[in-house]
Design a protein around this motif. Structure first.
Motif, short mmCIF file in Angstrom:
data_model
loop_
_atom_site.label_atom_id
_atom_site.label_comp_id
_atom_site.label_asym_id
_atom_site.label_seq_id
_atom_site.Cartn_x
_atom_site.Cartn_y
_atom_site.Cartn_z
N VAL A 1 16.00 -49.02 -61.08
CA VAL A 1 16.67 -49.75 -62.15
C VAL A 1 15.66 -50.51 -62.98
O VAL A 1 15.66 -50.47 -64.21
CB VAL A 1 17.70 -50.73 -61.55
CG1 VAL A 1 18.36 -51.54 -62.65
CG2 VAL A 1 18.73 -49.97 -60.73
N VAL A 2 14.77 -51.17 -62.30
CA VAL A 2 13.74 -51.94 -63.00
C VAL A 2 12.93 -51.01 -63.90
O VAL A 2 12.65 -51.31 -65.06
CB VAL A 2 12.82 -52.64 -61.97
CG1 VAL A 2 11.69 -53.35 -62.68
CG2 VAL A 2 13.64 -53.60 -61.13
N LYS A 3 12.65 -49.84 -63.39
CA LYS A 3 11.87 -48.88 -64.16
C LYS A 3 12.65 -48.42 -65.39
O LYS A 3 12.12 -48.36 -66.50
CB LYS A 3 11.53 -47.69 -63.27
CG LYS A 3 10.61 -46.69 -63.93
CD LYS A 3 10.34 -45.53 -62.98
CE LYS A 3 9.91 -44.32 -63.76
NZ LYS A 3 9.97 -43.11 -62.95
N ALA A 4 13.91 -48.11 -65.17
CA ALA A 4 14.71 -47.61 -66.29
C ALA A 4 14.83 -48.66 -67.38
O ALA A 4 14.82 -48.34 -68.57
CB ALA A 4 16.10 -47.22 -65.78
N TYR A 5 14.98 -49.91 -66.98
CA TYR A 5 15.17 -50.96 -67.98
C TYR A 5 13.89 -51.43 -68.62
O TYR A 5 13.81 -51.66 -69.80
CB TYR A 5 15.92 -52.15 -67.36
CG TYR A 5 17.40 -52.04 -67.56
CD1 TYR A 5 17.97 -52.60 -68.71
CD2 TYR A 5 18.21 -51.35 -66.67
CE1 TYR A 5 19.33 -52.48 -68.93
CE2 TYR A 5 19.56 -51.23 -66.90
CZ TYR A 5 20.11 -51.81 -68.02
OH TYR A 5 21.44 -51.69 -68.26
N LEU A 6 12.85 -51.58 -67.79
CA LEU A 6 11.63 -52.20 -68.32
C LEU A 6 10.46 -51.24 -68.41
O LEU A 6 9.48 -51.53 -69.07
CB LEU A 6 11.22 -53.38 -67.42
CG LEU A 6 12.29 -54.46 -67.26
CD1 LEU A 6 11.83 -55.49 -66.25
CD2 LEU A 6 12.59 -55.11 -68.61
N GLY A 7 10.58 -50.09 -67.74
CA GLY A 7 9.44 -49.17 -67.69
C GLY A 7 8.24 -49.85 -67.07
O GLY A 7 7.12 -49.71 -67.53
N GLU A 8 8.45 -50.64 -66.02
CA GLU A 8 7.41 -51.52 -65.53
C GLU A 8 6.20 -50.78 -64.97
O GLU A 8 5.05 -51.17 -65.22
CB GLU A 8 7.97 -52.45 -64.45
CG GLU A 8 7.04 -53.61 -64.15
CD GLU A 8 7.82 -54.79 -63.61
OE1 GLU A 8 7.31 -55.48 -62.75
OE2 GLU A 8 8.96 -54.99 -64.09
N GLU A 9 6.48 -49.69 -64.28
CA GLU A 9 5.35 -48.99 -63.66
C GLU A 9 4.37 -48.49 -64.71
O GLU A 9 3.17 -48.69 -64.59
CB GLU A 9 5.86 -47.82 -62.82
CG GLU A 9 6.29 -48.27 -61.44
CD GLU A 9 6.82 -47.13 -60.62
OE1 GLU A 9 7.07 -47.34 -59.42
OE2 GLU A 9 7.00 -46.02 -61.18
N ASP A 10 4.95 -47.88 -65.78
CA ASP A 10 4.08 -47.40 -66.85
C ASP A 10 3.25 -48.55 -67.38
O ASP A 10 2.04 -48.43 -67.60
CB ASP A 10 4.93 -46.84 -68.01
CG ASP A 10 5.58 -45.55 -67.58
OD1 ASP A 10 5.17 -45.03 -66.53
OD2 ASP A 10 6.49 -45.09 -68.29
N PHE A 11 3.93 -49.65 -67.58
CA PHE A 11 3.30 -50.83 -68.13
C PHE A 11 2.13 -51.27 -67.26
O PHE A 11 1.02 -51.50 -67.74
CB PHE A 11 4.38 -51.93 -68.20
CG PHE A 11 3.94 -53.17 -68.89
CD1 PHE A 11 4.03 -54.40 -68.24
CD2 PHE A 11 3.44 -53.12 -70.18
CE1 PHE A 11 3.64 -55.55 -68.88
CE2 PHE A 11 3.05 -54.28 -70.82
CZ PHE A 11 3.15 -55.50 -70.17
#
Lengths: 259, 437
Positions: free
Chosen positions: A244-254
């Motif tokens: 969910v965090v990834k879908a919303y914030l794209g955190e890993e890519d970041f």
């Protein structure tokens, strides 16, 4: 659900518990509204089935019903992302139109109504009382005789919820009811939705972007992305889910980029 | 209130003085224009006076000014009050929603319609024109169901009018049916044609629907022109029996022992009696139509019609079967058109496809649109304008249609939503519940 080559919802399966608030969240274009359209009979799913456990009529296959029968027989009512009131009709008329089927049956193909028979007058009185009680509950009484289209946006949203409630829903599907509301209105909406599910015994399906609303009142959350379910569970669990965090914030890519 | 708005606080003396000035101006202008006229006596012109006419003119100006000033002041006062109320940021909920002026106008028109043939009993032209107005009023009220309430743009309404007219013409000339017997049958037949048009066009709206209905109207007319065996083709159907008064025909007393209307009531026969009877007949039909439509509007079906006009998708989401609601609007609208058609055939005694051309549909639609969509009284006003303007315009000969068109443009500039835009709610919140803290 497929539109030509585009698969809008794919292999989605979840259950919305009775008398609880189930929220459906996900980024724009995830297929949330499409899901609502499937449930309420505006789209016919290309595959799969949608079953409603109706308290009186038993289990109903919603995907086989036309939209007006979903509302009438399965008592699944919905609101729309961009409110769809009857703008030139008054707020009260909006509420009465929602009770069309009961009134129409009482009017006996309009004959009982044309001749103002007792049975129709009683039904009309009941409908009016029902409408007025919802107007009162939603603090809309003062607008009863005003054209719905001239009201402020937030008020229109409340009218739309009230109109759906007048149609006596078993399952209420709300498409972004908090959009465009100020914080106070949105808090009021939270109270109302909780009241509906706890006291009136209505199951609620909620599409919402406002996380304050979602996290506070949901019993259960389903997260969609690109038409697939990526997470499901209680608010606290979903909030921490890495997908969910990834879908919303794209955190890993970041983080990768920074590294 | 009076202290705040001195403009409206005119005393009676002030009002009379104001109207008196206008009457004086009218007198000054009227003496050369109306009071004096030249008469050709032999080979020279002689000036004659027309004092009674002049006095009538001056009196009309006097009374007209009084009424105009009074209503203007009322309007201004109401406007100021409304603004004051908005300034106080209260939401105004009128106890009675109807503007009294408009309600009065409705009753006044009804009264005028009732006494009109008595006042003009000798003047066949007036009663005939009034009958035509009433036919259009009835057609307008019928089309109002389809266009004004249900919001389905119908450009072929005249087809149902034709179906009703031909149904009566055939039933009466071929099978000897009477007017009252044919009325329900023809109405039912027209309703059936309404369904026939409504069914295939359920999915269409707006422009697309307009084109299909336009085609439908033409199809009916072309069938009537070409199906000679049934409809008599372009020659039409002649000698359609006139309606009788409870079995008493309107005709000159004859020797064959037929009891006539004049004979039964011991009146002297005159052809005007039938004209007046026809007038009251269409007045009755039109009033019944009005009663029917206003009642329907307050019923679930009527509210569903309006809801469909407003938002079809929301209707579906609320469990309203859009198909049946639309079809009921088409069928009932068509039925009312058919009933008007029966009357038309009975009044004319002769019908041909010429009477059911597209321009008729356009006129009826113009009546509904000019009147203000969905407004019953607006239809009456628009019919008066649209039928009487060309009649008045007869004096202008070739400029008649120019005048007509200009009037229509002016109305649309002045009131873009139609003459009466205000919509009456079909149901009002009960009074005690409106009480606000």
């Amino acid at each position: 659900m497929r539109f030509g080559g585009l698969t809008a919802i794919d292999e989605l399966s979840f259950a919305a518990p009775v008398r609880q608030i189930t929220s459906i969240i996900g980024p724009n274009g995830a297929g949330k509204t499409t899901l609502f359209n499937c449930i309420t009979g505006f789209y016919r799913p290309s595959a799969g089935s949608i079953v409603l456990a109706h308290p009186v009529r038993g289990s109903l296959r919603l995907e086989t019903l036309e939209s007006h029968r979903v509302a009438r027989e399965a008592q699944v009512l919905r609101t729309f992302q961009n409110t769809r009131l009857f703008p030139k009709m008054t707020v009260l008329e909006n509420m009465i139109v929602a009770q069309h089927n009961a009134l129409q049956a009482a009017s006996f193909f309009s004959l009982a109504g044309l001749f103002k028979l007792r049975r129709y007058r009683l039904a009309e009185k009941q409908a009016l009382e029902q409408a007025m009680s919802w107007l009162q509950r939603l603090k809309l009484l003062e607008f009863a005789n005003i054209a719905a289209g001239v009201l402020p946006y937030g008020t229109q949203r409340r009218v739309e919820i009230g109109r759906a409630m007048c149609a006596d829903p078993v399952l209420l599907c709300l498409d972004e009811p908090a959009a465009g509301l100020n914080p106070r209105e949105s808090a009021e909406l939270n109270d109302l939705l909780l009241e509906l599910s706890r006291e009136s015994g209505i199951s609620v399906l909620l599409i919402e972007h406002d996380m304050n609303v979602v996290m506070k009142i949901s019993d259960h959350i389903v997260v969609l992305n690109y038409g697939r379910k990526i997470a499901e569970g209680a608010p606290l669990l979903v909030r921490k889910d890495p997908h969910v965090v990834k879908a919303y914030l794209g955190e890993e890519d970041f983080q990768e980029q920074r590294a | 209130m009076r202290a705040i708005f001195p403009r409206q606080a005119l005393s009676i003396a002030e009002r009379l003085r104001d109207a008196g000035w206008i009457a004086f101006v009218a007198l000054v202008l009227g003496v050369p224009m109306i009071g004096l006229t030249t008469v050709d006596a032999g080979n020279k012109l002689v000036v004659h006076t027309r004092l009674p006419l002049l006095m009538e003119f001056v009196a009309a100006c006097f009374l007209g000014r009084l009424a105009l000033r009074f209503s203007l002041d009322k309007f201004a006062q109401r406007k100021i009050e409304r603004q004051a109320q908005e300034a106080r940021r209260t939401v105004q909920i009128p106890a009675r929603s109807t503007l009294p002026l408009i309600k009065w106008l409705g009753w006044w028109l009804l009264g005028a319609a009732l006494v009109l043939p008595l006042m003009f009993s000798g003047n066949r032209y007036v009663v005939d024109t009034a009958t035509t107005v009433l036919i259009y009023v009835m057609l307008g009220w019928g089309l109002n169901v389809v266009v004004g309430l249900a919001g389905l743009l119908d450009l072929g309404y005249v087809a149902f009018y034709a179906v009703g007219a031909y149904a009566y013409a055939l039933l009466s000339t071929q099978f000897g049916w009477g007017f009252w017997q044919s009325l329900p049958v023809a109405g039912g037949l027209a309703a059936f044609f309404g369904l026939a048009l409504g069914w295939p066009t359920l999915r269409l709206r707006g422009d697309y629907l307009a084109i299909v209905t336009l085609g439908f109207g033409e199809i009916i007319r072309i069938i009537l022109v070409n199906w000679t065996e049934l409809s008599g083709g372009p020659n039409g159907i002649a000698s359609i029996p006139r309606p009788s008064f409870f079995g008493l025909p309107f005709q000159a007393p004859s020797d064959d022992g037929v009891q006539t209307f004049a004979g039964f009531f011991g009146l002297e026969y005159s052809p005007g009696q039938r004209v007046i009877f026809l007038y009251y007949l269409i007045l009755l039909l039109a009033l019944l139509t009005n009663l029917f439509v206003t009642r329907m509007r307050r019923l679930p079906v009527g509210r569903a019609w309006e809801a469909i006009r407003e938002d079809e998708i929301a209707c579906k989401a609320l469990g309203i079967n859009v198909v049946t609601v639309k079809l009921s609007a088409f069928a009932l609208g068509a039925m009312l058109g058919g009933l008007a058609g029966v009357f038309f055939a009975a009044r004319q005694g002769f019908i041909s496809p010429e009477s059911f051309v597209f321009s008729e549909s356009a006129t009826i639609l113009a009546i509904v649109v000019l009147g203000g969509m969905g407004s019953q009284l607006g239809v009456v006003l628009a019919s008066l304008v649209l039928v009487l303007l060309p009649e008045i315009g007869r004096d202008f000969a070739e400029y008649r249609m120019l005048l007509f068109g200009m009037a229509m443009i002016l109305i649309m500039v002045w009131r873009p939503g139609g003459l009466l835009v205000r919509r009456e709610p079909a149901i009002m919140a009960p009074a005690p519940m409106q009480a606000r803290p």
